[in-house]
Design an enzyme around this catalytic site. Structure first.
Site, short mmCIF file in Angstrom:
data_model
loop_
_atom_site.label_atom_id
_atom_site.label_comp_id
_atom_site.label_asym_id
_atom_site.label_seq_id
_atom_site.Cartn_x
_atom_site.Cartn_y
_atom_site.Cartn_z
N SER A 104 -5.14 -8.58 -0.57
CA SER A 104 -4.37 -7.29 -0.92
C SER A 104 -4.83 -6.67 -1.95
O SER A 104 -6.11 -6.01 -1.68
CB SER A 104 -3.01 -8.08 -1.17
OG SER A 104 -1.92 -6.97 -1.08
N ASP A 144 0.49 -7.21 9.68
CA ASP A 144 0.91 -7.34 8.69
C ASP A 144 1.93 -6.24 8.09
O ASP A 144 1.97 -5.00 8.57
CB ASP A 144 -0.44 -6.67 7.81
CG ASP A 144 -0.49 -6.71 6.38
OD1 ASP A 144 0.51 -6.50 5.59
OD2 ASP A 144 -1.55 -7.11 5.75
N HIS A 164 0.99 -10.43 6.27
CA HIS A 164 0.10 -10.12 5.24
C HIS A 164 -0.33 -11.41 4.40
O HIS A 164 -1.50 -11.66 3.93
CB HIS A 164 1.05 -9.41 4.24
CG HIS A 164 0.39 -8.79 3.17
ND1 HIS A 164 -0.71 -7.84 3.18
CD2 HIS A 164 0.42 -8.96 1.84
CE1 HIS A 164 -1.22 -7.55 2.00
NE2 HIS A 164 -0.58 -8.32 1.21
#
Length: 274
Positions: free
Chosen positions: A96, A225, A254
Site C-alpha cells: 500500500s 481491492d 487490499h
C-alpha cells in the site's frame, strides 16, 4: 526499545532486524507499523533470510513527527536506515503506502543496494483523480479519510478494517483478532503524522520513479481491492516499469498479505529465489 536509529533531523526510527543472509526489507502501509509484517518476517526468517521492518516516522514506535510526513522524506529515512545497517543486495517489499515508499526509495537512493523490489496492493502510480489520471479516485474520498482520522480516529480505524480486509463481502470469514491488531497499530501512531500521510499516499505521482527503476520488480494486486482499486494501480505500475511483472489475484482484498499470507508468501519466495 533498543532498535532505534536517530536520523539527521533528530527523528528516532524504530526497526526490527532479525537473522542473517540476504536482507529483505518490509515497508508497511498507512497507518500501521512494522508489526503488520510479522507473519512475513517469521516466514522468511525460517527460510534463511535477514528480515528488517521499520515504523515509518510518525507511525508505531517512531517519533510522532509534526513535519516531514511526505514521500521524499520517507524515502530519505529508508536510505539512512539502509546505510546504518549496511544493507546491500536487499529485496524491498512494500504494501500500500509502503509500496510508494519502495518506489521512491529504489528510484532515488537504491543504486548499488537493491537487488529486487515488490509492490503489493500499492498506491503507485497515483491514486488521486487528475487531468492526467482521469480514472483515479476523487478528492472527496481522501477528504473523508482525513475527516475520519482527524476527528473520529478510533471508530474510523475500526470501521475501515472491513473494506481493508474484504470482511464486508458476502460469506467473508471475519477475524476479530486481525481487526483489533490493525486498530492497535493505527492508534500507536501520531494523529498529525497519519493525517499528513493521507496527502502523501494519495497525491504523490510515482510515474517517473517507476520509469527509472532498473531492478526486477514484482507487482502483486488483488482484483477485489476496495482501498487501492486494481485497475488504476497494479497494471499501470507494471506497464511503467522497465523490468516489471504483474500478478493479479482474483477476489483478494487490499490486506491480502494478512488474509492470504500463505499464497502471498509462496509467491514472494518464488520471485526472490528466481
Amino acid at each position: 526499545m533498543t532498535n532505534m536509529i536517530t536520523l539527521g533531523d533528530g527523528t528516532k526510527l524504530f526497526y526490527k532486524d532479525w537473522g542473517v543472509g540476504q536482507p529483505i526489507v518490509f515497508h508497511h502501509g498507512w497507518p500501521l507499523s512494522a508489526d503488520d509484517w510479522d507473519v512475513q518476517m517469521m516466514f522468511f526468517l525460517q527460510h534463511g533470510y535477514r528480515v528488517i521492518a521499520h515504523d515509518r516516522r510518525g507511525h508505531g514506535r517512531s517519533t510522532q513527527t509534526s513535519e516531514g510526513n511526505d514521500m521524499d522524506t520517507y524515502a530519505s529515512d529508508v536510505a539512512e536506515l539502509a546505510a546504518a545497517l549496511d544493507l546491500r543486495d536487499a529485496v524491498h517489499i512494500g504494501h500500500s503506502t509502503g509500496g510508494g515508499e519502495v518506489a521512491r526509495y529504489v528510484a532515488r537512493h537504491g543504486k548499488d543496494r537493491v537487488a529486487k523490489a515488490v509492490l503489493i496492493s500499492a498506491v503507485p502510480p497515483i491514486m488521486l483523480r487528475t487531468d492526467q489520471n482521469p480514472c483515479g479516485l476523487p478528492m472527496s474520498v481522501f477528504d473523508e479519510i482525513r475527516a475520519g482520522t482527524a476527528f473520529n480516529r478510533s471508530q474510523f480505524y475500526i470501521d475501515i478494517t472491513l473494506p481493508f480486509y474484504g470482511y464486508n463481502r458476502p460469506n467473508a470469514v471475519v477475524s476479530e483478532g486481525v481487526r483489533r491488531n490493525w486498530w492497535r497499530q493505527g492508534m500507536m501512531g501520531g494523529i498529525k503524522a497519519q493525517y499528513d500521510c493521507i496527502k502523501a499516499f494519495s497525491e504523490t505521482d510515482f510515474t517517473s520513479d517507476l520509469q527509472s527503476i532498473d531492478v526486477a520488480t514484482f507487482v502483486m494486486h488483488g482484483e477485489d481491492d476496495q482501498i487501492v482499486p486494481f485497475a488504476n494501480a497494479g497494471p499501470l505500475s507494471a506497464e511503467l516499469l522497465k523490468n516489471g511483472s504483474l500478478k493479479a489475484y482474483k477476489g483478494l482484498p487490499h490486506g491480502m498479505p494478512t488474509t492470504d499470507a500463505a499464497v502471498i508468501n509462496a509467491d514472494l519466495l518464488k520471485f526472490i529465489q528466481s
